[in-house]
Scaffold this motif. Structure first.
Motif, mmCIF file in Angstrom:
data_model
loop_
_atom_site.group_PDB
_atom_site.id
_atom_site.type_symbol
_atom_site.label_atom_id
_atom_site.label_comp_id
_atom_site.label_asym_id
_atom_site.label_seq_id
_atom_site.Cartn_x
_atom_site.Cartn_y
_atom_site.Cartn_z
ATOM 1 N N ARG A 99 6.493 33.931 53.816
ATOM 2 C CA ARG A 99 7.039 34.821 52.790
ATOM 3 C C ARG A 99 6.836 36.306 53.121
ATOM 4 N N THR A 104 9.429 35.753 60.326
ATOM 5 C CA THR A 104 10.411 34.684 60.168
ATOM 6 C C THR A 104 9.769 33.436 60.735
ATOM 7 N N GLN A 106 10.424 29.363 61.301
ATOM 8 C CA GLN A 106 11.397 28.283 61.273
ATOM 9 C C GLN A 106 10.771 27.037 61.893
ATOM 10 N N ARG A 160 16.971 26.591 59.205
ATOM 11 C CA ARG A 160 16.997 27.968 58.701
ATOM 12 C C ARG A 160 15.651 28.286 58.060
ATOM 13 N N SER A 162 14.861 29.494 55.160
ATOM 14 C CA SER A 162 14.741 29.007 53.778
ATOM 15 C C SER A 162 14.511 27.500 53.742
ATOM 16 N N GLU A 163 15.152 26.769 54.625
ATOM 17 C CA GLU A 163 14.932 25.322 54.712
ATOM 18 C C GLU A 163 13.527 25.027 55.235
ATOM 19 N N LEU A 165 10.836 26.855 54.853
ATOM 20 C CA LEU A 165 9.855 27.133 53.808
ATOM 21 C C LEU A 165 9.773 25.979 52.813
ATOM 22 N N ARG A 166 10.904 25.383 52.510
ATOM 23 C CA ARG A 166 10.902 24.222 51.605
ATOM 24 C C ARG A 166 10.170 23.069 52.266
#
Length: 166
Positions: A99, A104, A106, A160, A162-163, A165-166
């Motif tokens: 965050r 970044t 990944q 990605r 965002s993916e 981080l999930r």
């Protein structure tokens, strides 16, 4: 030495196959991992652990950190290092780091890829690659370019941010 490059880095890219990269490790995870070395003594583990935590402070936790891209091997998220509490803390730490505005992160899915032989860090001017017997700093443009290309290859196969981080 590699230290002069990492301390001055404006952009840094890092990869480690099979385990969380040292720049992302919590103290508990790093200690549990270091303790697995054959013949590891308490003194050796303490010395290496201190150096690893200081390196994190000096690079990604400093006041003006470099822009950093981490590709995390998906398999390292499932490999149990230490206790369940250690792993929970490590995964929460990864989410916190992901965050950060200068980071970044990944995840590379568990697929075939060309970067399984060793971990490495690469900047625009130098690279550091390590294996079980040690590491080496490279500053020749051909090797740096080759490792940048390798990083870009695994980066392009990653989820990605965002993916991840999930």
């Amino acid at each position: 030495s590699w230290g002069e490059y990492e301390d001055k880095a404006v952009a840094l890219r890092a990869w480690s196959p099979g385990v969380i990269h040292g720049l992302l490790q919590t103290e508990g995870y790093a200690q549990a991992l270091l303790e697995t070395a054959p013949g590891a003594t308490g003194e050796m583990v303490a010395t290496r652990l201190k150096a690893r935590m200081e390196r994190q402070q000096r690079i990604i936790l400093r006041d003006d950190p470099p822009t950093t891209w981490f590709v995390v091997d998906e398999l390292s998220l499932y490999r149990c290092v230490g206790s369940c509490n250690v792993m929970t803390g490590q995964l929460l730490h990864l989410a916190d780091v992901a965050r950060r505005p200068d980071v970044t992160l990944q995840v590379l899915p568990a697929v075939a890829h060309p970067a399984g032989a060793s971990g490495f860090i690469v900047t625009d001017a130098a690279a550091y690659a390590e294996h079980v017997a040690g590491g080496f700093t490279y500053s020749d443009p051909e090797t740096v370019s080759s490792l940048l290309r390798l990083f870009n290859t695994i980066h392009s196969e990653s989820y990605r941010a965002s993916e991840s981080l999930r």
